[in-house]
Motif scaffolding. Structure first.
Motif, PDB file in Angstrom:
ATOM      1  N   SER A   1       0.838  -1.192   0.000  1.00 62.79           N
ATOM      2  CA  SER A   1       0.000   0.000   0.000  1.00 62.79           C
ATOM      3  C   SER A   1       0.871   1.239   0.000  1.00 62.79           C
ATOM      4  O   SER A   1       2.005   1.227   0.481  1.00 62.79           O
TER       5      SER A   1
ATOM      6  N   VAL B   1      -6.278   3.369   2.361  1.00 63.24           N
ATOM      7  CA  VAL B   1      -6.220   2.000   2.851  1.00 63.24           C
ATOM      8  C   VAL B   1      -5.301   1.997   4.070  1.00 63.24           C
ATOM      9  O   VAL B   1      -4.169   2.479   3.997  1.00 63.24           O
ATOM     10  N   VAL B   2      -5.771   1.471   5.183  1.00 66.43           N
ATOM     11  CA  VAL B   2      -5.015   1.506   6.430  1.00 66.43           C
ATOM     12  C   VAL B   2      -4.294   0.192   6.694  1.00 66.43           C
ATOM     13  O   VAL B   2      -3.123   0.169   7.057  1.00 66.43           O
TER      14      VAL B   2
ATOM     15  N   GLY C   1     -10.079   0.606   5.801  1.00 69.41           N
ATOM     16  CA  GLY C   1      -9.683   1.987   5.575  1.00 69.41           C
ATOM     17  C   GLY C   1     -10.862   2.894   5.321  1.00 69.41           C
ATOM     18  O   GLY C   1     -12.026   2.485   5.302  1.00 69.41           O
ATOM     19  N   ASP C   2     -10.523   4.143   5.117  1.00 66.33           N
ATOM     20  CA  ASP C   2     -11.473   5.192   4.751  1.00 66.33           C
ATOM     21  C   ASP C   2     -11.330   5.349   3.236  1.00 66.33           C
ATOM     22  O   ASP C   2     -10.534   6.143   2.759  1.00 66.33           O
TER      23      ASP C   2
ATOM     24  N   ASP D   1     -15.105   4.451   7.815  1.00 64.59           N
ATOM     25  CA  ASP D   1     -14.182   3.336   7.641  1.00 64.59           C
ATOM     26  C   ASP D   1     -14.959   2.034   7.483  1.00 64.59           C
ATOM     27  O   ASP D   1     -15.999   1.841   8.112  1.00 64.59           O
TER      28      ASP D   1
ATOM     29  N   ASN E   1      -9.592  -0.150  12.322  1.00 60.34           N
ATOM     30  CA  ASN E   1      -8.870  -0.171  11.050  1.00 60.34           C
ATOM     31  C   ASN E   1      -7.677  -1.115  11.066  1.00 60.34           C
ATOM     32  O   ASN E   1      -7.305  -1.670  10.039  1.00 60.34           O
ATOM     33  N   ASP E   2      -7.036  -1.265  12.218  1.00 62.05           N
ATOM     34  CA  ASP E   2      -5.789  -2.012  12.240  1.00 62.05           C
ATOM     35  C   ASP E   2      -5.947  -3.373  12.898  1.00 62.05           C
ATOM     36  O   ASP E   2      -4.992  -3.934  13.421  1.00 62.05           O
TER      37      ASP E   2
END
Length: 335
Positions: free
Chosen positions: A171, A212-213, A227-228, A235, A268-269
């Motif tokens: 990413s 993208v996280v 992700g957002d 998200d 997100n993670d």
């Protein structure tokens, strides 16, 4: 770690591999952060950041036991290098990968699950574009360059080999047309042998600050990512097939996501996968209370549900949030 910026450690050996998760192995950064993450041979978390691993769908196998890989400004002042430690002997060595020794920056790295190849993302000098190079596991030989950033100052954020070692996912802010800008991280895949160009697999929604996280290989041809990405400040999580990329599959139903327009609503993670290839994630999908609950779905998005038995309360009545979770290496037990 093992393919992340600020590079933690990557544990590698010549065989097997854990079906690992990223950042908590399904936990919400409940353990050490990236600088202390121990990766399951190829840039997947096998015990750091929450203590869990995303097992089951990646083939299982023993954890890596031969080397721990790491990177940072630790050998030459003002320069970045990749090193590794032999766990059995305790001997450290500074690797000398062609083109990225004493580099201006190393932003990510990953080791293939079979322990034979090392991918490094970085740039040799400030005036150079960032690249992703693939080397032998000891950093020797002429590298295969699988990607070169289209503009200066654009760096790889996360880098992972697929479980079969044939594909690299990464990413970064590499779109240069339309309304994309340096803050817009997209997700890409490329053949690890350099035989083809990189392909974007995240949605093509050009708008500032859509990122993208986190991402995770579910198997050799499927990724999930958070992700957002589509609606600013909302998200979510998607799956995508990588061998013949099509439109990503939203894993949160549209009817549920429609309740949110300006709210962050997912961990997100934190992504985890069980032995049945069900994807686990946390989110605020239960109304206005702001509590995060634990959910799961399958790759085609057809089985969205709150994980049974995980709704938590305080004092028996007051709802509360799930703050961390993890799945065992065999993919059978959820904590």
């Amino acid at each position: 770690a093992g393919g992340r910026t600020d590079a933690g450690v990557d544990i590698d050996s010549g065989g097997g591999g854990t079906a690992a998760g990223r950042d908590a192995g399904g936990g919400m950064d409940a353990g050490p952060d990236a600088g202390d993450t121990m990766d399951g041979g190829g840039g997947t978390d096998a015990g750091g950041d929450g203590g869990g691993t995303d097992a089951g769908s990646d083939g299982g196998g023993p954890p890596r036991t031969d080397y721990v890989y790491y990177s940072g400004d630790y050998a030459t002042d003002g320069a970045f290098n990749v090193g590794r430690r032999n766990i059995a002997t305790g001997i450290n060595e500074v690797l000398a990968p062609m083109g990225l020794t004493d580099a201006d920056d190393i932003t990510a790295f990953a080791v293939s699950r079979d322990g034979t190849r090392l991918a490094i993302a970085g740039r040799a000098a400030p005036a150079d574009a960032d690249v992703i190079n693939v080397y032998a596991a000891d950093g020797t030989g002429t590298p295969v360059t699988i990607f070169t950033a289209p503009a200066l100052g654009r760096s790889v954020d996360q880098l992972e080999f697929s479980p079969d070692g044939l594909t690299l996912a990464f990413s970064g802010p590499f779109e240069t047309t339309g309304a994309f800008d340096n803050n817009d991280n997209a997700l890409y895949v490329a053949p690890a042998d350099g035989s083809g160009s990189a392909t974007r697999v995240s949605p093509n929604v050009p708008a500032n600050n859509l990122v993208v996280v986190e991402f995770l290989w579910v198997d050799a041809t499927h990724l999930v990512f958070t992700g957002d990405v589509e609606t600013n400040n909302v998200d979510s999580i998607w799956s995508v097939e990588t061998s013949t990329p099509g439109a990503p599959v939203q894993l949160v139903p549209a009817s549920t996501l429609a309740m949110f327009t300006t709210t962050q609503d997912i961990f997100n993670d934190a992504i985890a996968v069980d032995s049945m290839s069900r994807i686990y994630f946390g989110g605020d999908f239960v109304g206005a209370g702001g509590e995060f609950h634990l959910y799961r779905n399958v790759l085609d998005g057809s089985s969205f549900e709150e994980v049974p038995g995980t709704a938590m309360t305080r004092g028996g009545t007051m709802p509360t949030s799930v703050s961390a979770f993890g799945i065992s290496n065999d993919g059978l037990t959820l904590a």
